[in-house]
Scaffold this motif. Sequence first.
Motif, PDB file in Angstrom:
ATOM      1  N   GLY A  46      -7.351  30.316 -73.545  1.00 27.69           N
ATOM      2  CA  GLY A  46      -6.063  29.762 -73.902  1.00 27.69           C
ATOM      3  C   GLY A  46      -5.174  29.567 -72.680  1.00 27.69           C
ATOM      4  N   ARG A  47      -4.389  28.492 -72.713  1.00 25.13           N
ATOM      5  CA  ARG A  47      -3.491  28.205 -71.602  1.00 25.13           C
ATOM      6  C   ARG A  47      -2.187  28.963 -71.785  1.00 25.13           C
ATOM      7  N   THR A  48      -1.620  29.414 -70.681  1.00 28.87           N
ATOM      8  CA  THR A  48      -0.280  29.976 -70.722  1.00 28.87           C
ATOM      9  C   THR A  48       0.693  28.822 -70.908  1.00 28.87           C
ATOM     10  N   PRO A  49       1.569  28.871 -71.924  1.00 31.07           N
ATOM     11  CA  PRO A  49       2.446  27.725 -72.182  1.00 31.07           C
ATOM     12  C   PRO A  49       3.337  27.422 -70.985  1.00 31.07           C
ATOM     13  N   PRO A  50       3.472  26.147 -70.613  1.00 30.87           N
ATOM     14  CA  PRO A  50       4.367  25.796 -69.511  1.00 30.87           C
ATOM     15  C   PRO A  50       5.815  25.897 -69.942  1.00 30.87           C
ATOM     16  N   GLN A  51       6.700  25.980 -68.956  1.00 28.54           N
ATOM     17  CA  GLN A  51       8.119  26.045 -69.234  1.00 28.54           C
ATOM     18  C   GLN A  51       8.875  25.293 -68.148  1.00 28.54           C
ATOM     19  N   VAL A  52      10.082  24.827 -68.476  1.00 28.16           N
ATOM     20  CA  VAL A  52      10.929  24.123 -67.521  1.00 28.16           C
ATOM     21  C   VAL A  52      12.341  24.698 -67.605  1.00 28.16           C
ATOM     22  N   PRO A  53      13.143  24.531 -66.557  1.00 26.26           N
ATOM     23  CA  PRO A  53      14.523  25.026 -66.609  1.00 26.26           C
ATOM     24  C   PRO A  53      15.328  24.298 -67.685  1.00 26.26           C
ATOM     25  N   ASP A  54      16.428  24.902 -68.091  1.00 26.22           N
ATOM     26  CA  ASP A  54      17.320  24.272 -69.058  1.00 26.22           C
ATOM     27  C   ASP A  54      17.747  22.898 -68.553  1.00 26.22           C
ATOM     28  N   GLY A  55      17.749  21.939 -69.462  1.00 23.74           N
ATOM     29  CA  GLY A  55      18.165  20.591 -69.109  1.00 23.74           C
ATOM     30  C   GLY A  55      17.037  19.700 -68.638  1.00 23.74           C
ATOM     31  N   LYS A  56      15.845  20.270 -68.446  1.00 25.68           N
ATOM     32  CA  LYS A  56      14.681  19.487 -68.031  1.00 25.68           C
ATOM     33  C   LYS A  56      13.747  19.282 -69.222  1.00 25.68           C
ATOM     34  N   ARG A  57      12.981  18.209 -69.174  1.00 22.11           N
ATOM     35  CA  ARG A  57      12.081  17.882 -70.282  1.00 22.11           C
ATOM     36  C   ARG A  57      10.680  18.407 -69.990  1.00 22.11           C
ATOM     37  N   LEU A  58      10.049  18.948 -71.011  1.00 24.03           N
ATOM     38  CA  LEU A  58       8.703  19.498 -70.878  1.00 24.03           C
ATOM     39  C   LEU A  58       7.672  18.378 -71.002  1.00 24.03           C
ATOM     40  N   SER A  59       6.781  18.293 -70.033  1.00 25.68           N
ATOM     41  CA  SER A  59       5.708  17.293 -70.056  1.00 25.68           C
ATOM     42  C   SER A  59       4.436  17.908 -70.629  1.00 25.68           C
TER      43      SER A  59
ATOM     44  N   TYR B 116       8.931  12.400 -65.357  1.00 29.30           N
ATOM     45  CA  TYR B 116       9.032  12.533 -63.903  1.00 29.30           C
ATOM     46  C   TYR B 116      10.478  12.305 -63.485  1.00 29.30           C
ATOM     47  N   PRO B 117      11.040  13.148 -62.611  1.00 32.24           N
ATOM     48  CA  PRO B 117      10.405  14.216 -61.816  1.00 32.24           C
ATOM     49  C   PRO B 117      10.455  15.602 -62.451  1.00 32.24           C
ATOM     50  N   ASP B 118      10.857  15.686 -63.731  1.00 33.44           N
ATOM     51  CA  ASP B 118      10.990  16.993 -64.375  1.00 33.44           C
ATOM     52  C   ASP B 118       9.707  17.822 -64.271  1.00 33.44           C
ATOM     53  N   ILE B 119       8.544  17.145 -64.320  1.00 31.63           N
ATOM     54  CA  ILE B 119       7.277  17.864 -64.313  1.00 31.63           C
ATOM     55  C   ILE B 119       7.105  18.709 -63.047  1.00 31.63           C
ATOM     56  N   LEU B 120       7.778  18.323 -61.963  1.00 37.22           N
ATOM     57  CA  LEU B 120       7.642  19.064 -60.705  1.00 37.22           C
ATOM     58  C   LEU B 120       8.371  20.411 -60.744  1.00 37.22           C
ATOM     59  N   GLU B 121       9.127  20.646 -61.809  1.00 38.88           N
ATOM     60  CA  GLU B 121       9.773  21.949 -61.988  1.00 38.88           C
ATOM     61  C   GLU B 121       9.109  22.754 -63.099  1.00 38.88           C
ATOM     62  N   GLN B 122       7.953  22.298 -63.523  1.00 41.92           N
ATOM     63  CA  GLN B 122       7.237  22.942 -64.624  1.00 41.92           C
ATOM     64  C   GLN B 122       6.423  24.120 -64.088  1.00 41.92           C
ATOM     65  N   THR B 123       6.569  25.271 -64.709  1.00 43.95           N
ATOM     66  CA  THR B 123       5.884  26.492 -64.275  1.00 43.95           C
ATOM     67  C   THR B 123       5.325  27.217 -65.499  1.00 43.95           C
ATOM     68  N   THR B 124       4.574  28.272 -65.240  1.00 44.81           N
ATOM     69  CA  THR B 124       4.208  29.203 -66.307  1.00 44.81           C
ATOM     70  C   THR B 124       4.814  30.557 -65.979  1.00 44.81           C
ATOM     71  N   ALA B 125       5.102  31.318 -67.016  1.00 39.12           N
ATOM     72  CA  ALA B 125       5.616  32.667 -66.800  1.00 39.12           C
ATOM     73  C   ALA B 125       4.542  33.518 -66.138  1.00 39.12           C
ATOM     74  N   PRO B 126       4.922  34.445 -65.264  1.00 38.70           N
ATOM     75  CA  PRO B 126       3.912  35.329 -64.659  1.00 38.70           C
ATOM     76  C   PRO B 126       3.130  36.070 -65.747  1.00 38.70           C
ATOM     77  N   ARG B 127       1.828  36.154 -65.552  1.00 41.15           N
ATOM     78  CA  ARG B 127       0.993  36.889 -66.498  1.00 41.15           C
ATOM     79  C   ARG B 127       0.108  37.854 -65.725  1.00 41.15           C
ATOM     80  N   THR B 128      -0.105  39.001 -66.292  1.00 41.27           N
ATOM     81  CA  THR B 128      -0.885  40.049 -65.649  1.00 41.27           C
ATOM     82  C   THR B 128      -2.286  40.081 -66.245  1.00 41.27           C
ATOM     83  N   PHE B 129      -3.277  40.251 -65.395  1.00 39.42           N
ATOM     84  CA  PHE B 129      -4.660  40.324 -65.856  1.00 39.42           C
ATOM     85  C   PHE B 129      -5.419  41.311 -64.977  1.00 39.42           C
TER      86      PHE B 129
END
Length: 294
Positions: A70-83, A5-18
């Motif tokens: 299956g979950r779409t893997p989360p991602q964070v910007p460079d320099g942030k830690r993945l939770s 925290y607070p890195d997790i608040l910048e955690q997203t998933t890449a857009p996926r089409t379905f």
Amino acid sequence: MPIYYPDILEQTTAPRTFSYGDKDVMLYALGIGMGRDPMDARELDFTYEKNLKVVPTAATVLAAAGGRQGRTPPQVPDGKRLSEINFLMVVHGEQKVELHQPLPVSGTFTAESRTIGAYDKGKDKGAVIVNETVWRDEAGEKVATLTGSTFARGDGGFGGPSDGAPEPHPIPERAPDLSVDFETRPDQALLYRLNGDRNPLHSDPDVARRAGFPRPILHGLCTYGITCRAVLQAIADYDPNRILSHQARFSAPVFPGDTITVDLWRDGPVISFEARVKERGATVIKNGKTVLRA
């Protein structure tokens, strides 16, 4: 991996089409018990392609149409830690579906998720993680926003705020304005799981016993869908376009075969609801709120 925290608040998933189609829409309606009476024309509209309608809460499963998991893997910007949380120790806390436009019978969409809240309840008390998923259509227009909270029992003590999580919707103190009963089938979880959630907790007696249950339990999102069905049936005259949003908190499991009683309170466009299993004296859904379109 721990929560950062607070890195997790910048955690997203890449857009996926379905994509999904009419079969997926009908399977969801059958999964929440609609169509039990094939002569009921109002429910037939949700289970037969002739005049097909979409239950609003189908948005919780249609991104997994066809059984894709299956979950779409989360991602964070460079320099942030993945939770990462311990998924063996999580339970679904709350769910909300907000529709920016009525769900179509079929289509192709893009979904993108992000973490919008993380609340630390203490090292031995767990954490609450709030995620938001936005659907957009092929024109880039918003279709639905899904907000869900996860109670991560094994991930408290990460140093985030303890307060500030959204407050639950208060239920009126008066007696319910009306109540509706729904009998679930003994095999309902086996049908509902074909929407995409194949967690063996809902199908395998051995897994259920190891988790502390006498038999497999019904999916919480199935019970959630049944509460939406109650609003459609009792208040919205089976018109899904009248439902703007539907939200609830999960409070206890349902076993396939239970009869669920949904209590409803109407105050203008706001419908409050709770769900209970009378035979066991258990409230299974709390703090429910549906908002109707004006």
